[in-house]
Write a protein that holds these residues in place. Structure first.
Motif, PDB file in Angstrom:
ATOM      1  N   HIS A 168      21.419  52.991 -38.761  1.00 41.73           N
ATOM      2  CA  HIS A 168      22.750  53.549 -38.952  1.00 41.73           C
ATOM      3  C   HIS A 168      22.517  55.030 -39.285  1.00 41.73           C
ATOM      4  N   GLU A 172      35.194  41.544 -40.996  1.00 42.99           N
ATOM      5  CA  GLU A 172      35.662  43.114 -40.651  1.00 42.99           C
ATOM      6  C   GLU A 172      35.120  44.093 -41.560  1.00 42.99           C
ATOM      7  N   LYS A 173      35.299  43.790 -42.740  1.00 40.92           N
ATOM      8  CA  LYS A 173      34.808  44.902 -43.605  1.00 40.92           C
ATOM      9  C   LYS A 173      33.420  45.235 -43.686  1.00 40.92           C
ATOM     10  N   LYS A 190      32.348  47.227 -40.572  1.00 39.62           N
ATOM     11  CA  LYS A 190      32.900  48.596 -40.649  1.00 39.62           C
ATOM     12  C   LYS A 190      31.848  49.408 -41.621  1.00 39.62           C
ATOM     13  N   SER A 191      31.162  48.576 -42.295  1.00 39.93           N
ATOM     14  CA  SER A 191      30.428  49.354 -43.653  1.00 39.93           C
ATOM     15  C   SER A 191      28.967  49.748 -42.901  1.00 39.93           C
ATOM     16  N   SER A 192      28.462  50.758 -43.067  1.00 38.74           N
ATOM     17  CA  SER A 192      27.156  51.371 -42.874  1.00 38.74           C
ATOM     18  C   SER A 192      26.206  50.763 -43.974  1.00 38.74           C
ATOM     19  N   GLY A 216      26.823  45.521 -40.427  1.00 36.09           N
ATOM     20  CA  GLY A 216      27.444  46.910 -40.072  1.00 36.09           C
ATOM     21  C   GLY A 216      26.321  47.572 -39.517  1.00 36.09           C
ATOM     22  N   LYS A 243      25.709  49.365 -35.797  1.00 33.97           N
ATOM     23  CA  LYS A 243      25.532  50.548 -35.440  1.00 33.97           C
ATOM     24  C   LYS A 243      24.321  50.853 -34.269  1.00 33.97           C
ATOM     25  N   THR A 276      25.456  49.669 -30.934  1.00 34.95           N
ATOM     26  CA  THR A 276      26.366  50.662 -30.505  1.00 34.95           C
ATOM     27  C   THR A 276      25.696  51.988 -29.678  1.00 34.95           C
ATOM     28  N   LEU A 309      36.253  42.001 -33.266  1.00 33.13           N
ATOM     29  CA  LEU A 309      35.984  42.661 -34.168  1.00 33.13           C
ATOM     30  C   LEU A 309      35.054  43.962 -33.748  1.00 33.13           C
ATOM     31  N   ILE A 310      34.135  43.488 -32.813  1.00 32.66           N
ATOM     32  CA  ILE A 310      32.995  44.610 -32.393  1.00 32.66           C
ATOM     33  C   ILE A 310      33.571  45.345 -31.258  1.00 32.66           C
ATOM     34  N   CYS A 368      34.132  49.106 -30.702  1.00 31.09           N
ATOM     35  CA  CYS A 368      32.882  50.007 -30.778  1.00 31.09           C
ATOM     36  C   CYS A 368      32.251  50.348 -29.433  1.00 31.09           C
TER      37      CYS A 368
END
Length: 819
Positions: free
Chosen positions: A507, A555-556, A559-561, A566, A570, A573, A645-646, A649
């Motif tokens: 990330h 969901e949280k 979204k967190s790196s 999460g 990343k 993505t 949720l993803i 991205c």
């Protein structure tokens, strides 16, 4: 001695009563030392008498304590004088060679193996001298000295000693040896004196612990901070290390510097680089450096790192055994021949599946590699929109392939690197004509062919006109294996916090972020709303197993790196964008991209399950065993829970592919919308055969000089506005909910018109839905519908959502209308 040089006048006053025949040392002792010593000795009996007459209480305790301190001071004075005498005798007895090198005015001899016999390892030394700053081993005409600040004494080494001997292990940065004594008390004295000498050397001042007194003289610390230059052959030869030490080895934070310009700053463990570190390696031919910011394991690079090479290239990815291994990105930032490779590495070379973007040529290669060369099946996408699939061997195209041109023509056969047809092949035109034969390209004569042209004008099979590449050649489960392997290794390691950044660091995109992440990882964490420490993550996972709670938690997390899931998202993505954004946005890659996103959701669910199982095991709970149908369960959860949720991205690149794929039918649809938009409401309702008793004429409020038959965009306005929200969301389920609400708004308007609850039959719904669609004027509606259909939860198939989606698909009739 230096002090007296500056105070000769005062000294002469002290020595006024002495003659020149008197020994200078005796004179100094008589004038300076003896009075003080006598003075201290007088205090001891005086305090003893005082103590005898005092009653029990605080004053008596104070005097008792003072007596002990004066006794210790008296003993210390004797000790200092003895050390001075022993040291002076030593300099007189040692040869000139040793004296010249060892004699320092401030140095004092604490112990000599001639006085208190102890021997070093076999053939190691003839004599052992312990000074207040160094330990010296003399053998013949040579000696070795060891700075006491970097000497550790280990008494638990009896098994290393010869039978009948009591041993001490002496640890130094580059050597370990043993001191052996025949008597246990001699060993104890040497051990105590060594430890006290080391402790006082580290403290930088002398004190006077008493031998044999309980609690006197603490052990020296095992962890120390010091600078040392390595001398012996080995990895660190001639390097200077400044930092933390433990048991004779660099351990903790430190800096290594070599004479050739190399240096390493970071964490060390048991004498080797271990943990996060930054290493600078100079380039011989250039005044530039390669800078490695990476995780290290037992002296070698392992895990995630960023390397900024001196030739303007940057590598971000995983290392193993000091070489690039696993998933990584290599990018050339210089203006000359800029490129970017995203993919698998093995033994420092491009191996396996990867994507190469040549920015100068405007091309992207998606396929397999072997030893830094394109090798095996590959797809090339060009900036002009041309796309082809070929077999490569050491960067050269071999055999036949398929070439997809921008105008939907398809060529199957052999072609050159500049995309010239050569040899036998078949060219299928977009209008249905097929030319099959032998192609040649002679200089000045252009492309020539000898073959058969079929002009039967049969429409091309969708399989060819909308060919999807890479599905069989690159199975989705093998595309980004390097990313999944790292996360799997992290879970198998027990999700240790010290290895988290090493395994899941992708990330981080810049060297500055990487350094910051390390500071965050190893320092005290700040107060946050959510704690993403790995132990807290595992604890919380167990508490969020219910569907709603789980969705909110995921969901949280995604979204967190700072959460492993999460970080995984990343990395995926980055891989997806490297393949399908920019040059890679080609409609022939749609199915490949679509199945990739679905597979991402499946893998993220699997890793969530892996984390949950680990959390349950650590709490002593047994995870649920796999049952029949487990694969179907994973697919269902991945699609219903993770995919929505993803999807945001990947949505921009994915929807672009859908738009390109359905571009032509959407163009026809848009033309139909333009034609229908010219109709007033009543005319359009009539044209679409909407039954008149369903027309909401009350909504057509007239103003001065208006005719009802010319009013536009008033009927079914609430349903139209509701359908327009379709483009504001990404989740297929949310899009289906909007479609359902649109249907409900249509039905509500009709119920208001007929003044009773009215359930629309299909015959009434279809023309009304066509009216609303025409007024909503949604661009790329075809792409939207196909995306919903392809990515929606399979459990919604056959239900109300499926029915409404099928009804919406009748908008294809607009092509007829437009015609």
């Amino acid at each position: 001695s230096e002090a007296w040089k500056h105070h000769k006048t005062v000294l002469k006053q002290f020595l006024a009563g002495f003659t020149s025949e008197t020994s200078m040392s005796l004179a100094l002792y008589t004038v300076l030392h003896k009075p003080l010593r006598d003075h201290i000795e007088q205090y001891i009996p005086l305090l003893t008498k005082l103590n005898e007459v005092l009653k029990e209480g605080s004053e008596k305790d104070v005097v008792t304590s003072a007596i002990k301190e004066y006794v210790k001071l008296k003993s210390f004075i004797h000790q200092v004088l003895d050390e001075a005498c022993f040291t002076k005798s030593l300099w007189e007895s040692l040869g000139c060679k040793f004296t010249d090198m060892l004699c320092v005015p401030e140095r004092r001899l604490l112990e000599d193996s001639k006085n208190l016999h102890i021997s070093a390892s076999t053939n190691r030394s003839d004599r052992i001298l312990l000074f207040d700053d160094v330990l010296v081993l003399i053998q013949g005409n040579s000696f070795q000295s060891f700075d006491l600040k970097l000497v550790w004494v280990d008494e638990n080494c009896s098994e290393k000693s010869a039978p009948g001997l009591y041993g001490l292990r002496i640890i130094t940065p580059e050597e370990t040896f043993f001191l052996s004594a025949k008597d246990l008390q001699i060993k104890a004295v040497w051990q105590w004196k060594l430890n006290q000498a080391v402790r006082q050397a580290l403290n930088g001042k002398r004190d006077f612990p008493l031998w044999g007194q309980t609690g006197e003289g603490s052990e020296p610390p095992s962890c120390r901070f010091f600078t040392y230059v390595f001398r012996l052959e080995g990895k660190f030869k001639s390097a200077s290390y400044e930092g933390e030490w433990h048991e004779g080895k660099p351990h903790g934070k430190g800096t290594l510097k070599w004479r050739d310009g190399r240096n390493h700053v970071g964490d060390f463990k048991e004498g080797l680089e271990h943990g996060f570190g930054i290493c600078l390696v100079p380039r011989r031919s250039q005044d530039r450096y390669d800078c490695y910011k990476c995780h290290w394991y037992e002296g070698k690079m392992r895990g995630y790192g960023i390397c900024e090479y001196g030739n303007d290239m940057v590598y971000k990815g995983y290392f193993k055994e000091n070489v690039r291994q696993g998933f990584g990105i290599l990018e050339n930032l210089s203006a000359e021949n800029p490129f970017k490779y995203t993919g698998q590495w093995e033994n420092d070379k491009k191996n396996g599946y990867g994507v190469w973007e040549d920015k100068d040529r405007g091309e992207r290669y998606i396929g397999t590699w072997l030893n830094d060369h394109k090798h095996g099946q590959g797809i090339v996408v060009t900036q002009s929109g041309v796309c082809y699939q070929r077999t490569f061997h050491a960067d050269k195209m071999v055999g036949s392939g398929i070439l997809l041109l921008e105008d939907d023509s398809v060529y199957e056969g052999n072609f050159t690197e500049d995309l010239t047809f050569v040899g036998k092949g078949k060219l299928s035109f977009a209008n249905g004509f097929v030319l099959e034969g032998t192609f040649t390209n002679k200089l000045g004569q252009g492309l020539q062919t000898h073959g058969i042209l079929n002009t039967s004008n049969e429409q091309l099979d969708d399989r060819i006109t909308k060919a999807q590449l890479g599905l069989e050649e690159f199975p989705v489960e093998k595309r980004w294996k390097g990313i999944y392997d790292q996360f799997l290794e992290f879970i198998h390691s027990g999700c240790k916090e010290e290895t988290e950044e090493s395994f899941t660091g992708f990330h981080i995109q810049t060297s500055k972020e990487l350094r910051k992440s390390q500071e965050y990882l190893f320092c005290q964490r700040g107060t946050e709303d959510v704690s993403w420490k790995i132990e807290d993550i595992l604890e919380e996972l167990v508490q969020h197993q219910g569907l709603e709670s789980l969705q909110s938690y995921l969901e949280k997390a995604l979204k967190s790196s700072l959460h492993p899931l999460g970080k995984l998202l990343k990395a995926l993505t980055i891989a997806f964008q490297a393949t399908y954004s920019g040059i890679g946005a080609n409609r022939h890659l749609l199915t490949m991209a679509q199945e990739e996103v679905k597979y991402y959701a499946k893998k993220i669910w699997e890793f969530y399950q892996g984390l949950l199982h680990l959390a349950l095991e650590q709490k002593g709970q047994l995870p649920a065993k796999c049952v029949d149908g487990e694969t179907r369960y994973v697919d269902q959860k991945a699609c219903s829970v993770v995919l929505p949720l993803i999807l945001p991205c990947f949505y921009p690149e994915l929807f672009m592919l859908y738009m390109l794929y359905h571009e032509r039918e959407d163009d026809l649809y848009c033309q139909g919308i333009v034609d229908l938009s010219l109709f007033p409401d009543i005319k359009l309702l009539e044209f679409l055969d909407v039954q008149k008793h369903l027309w909401p004429l009350k909504d057509l409020t007239l103003t001065t000089n208006q005719r009802r038959s010319l009013i536009k965009d008033k009927c079914f306005l609430s349903a139209t506005e509701c359908l327009q929200k379709l483009i504001t969301t990404v989740d297929p389920l949310e899009k289906l909910v909007i479609l359902q609400k649109t249907y409900e708004e249509i039905e509500s308007t009709v119920s208001r018109v007929v003044e009773k609850d009215y359930k629309l039959p299909m015959d009434d719904l279809l023309p009304l839905l066509m009216y609303v669609v025409s007024r909503a004027k949604i661009q790329h509606l075809g792409a939207e519908i196909h995306l919903i259909r392809d990515l929606m939860d399979p459990t919604n198939q056959g239900g109300l959502y499926d029915f409404l989606l099928t009804a919406l698909e009748v908008r294809k009739c607009f092509r007829v209308t437009a015609a």
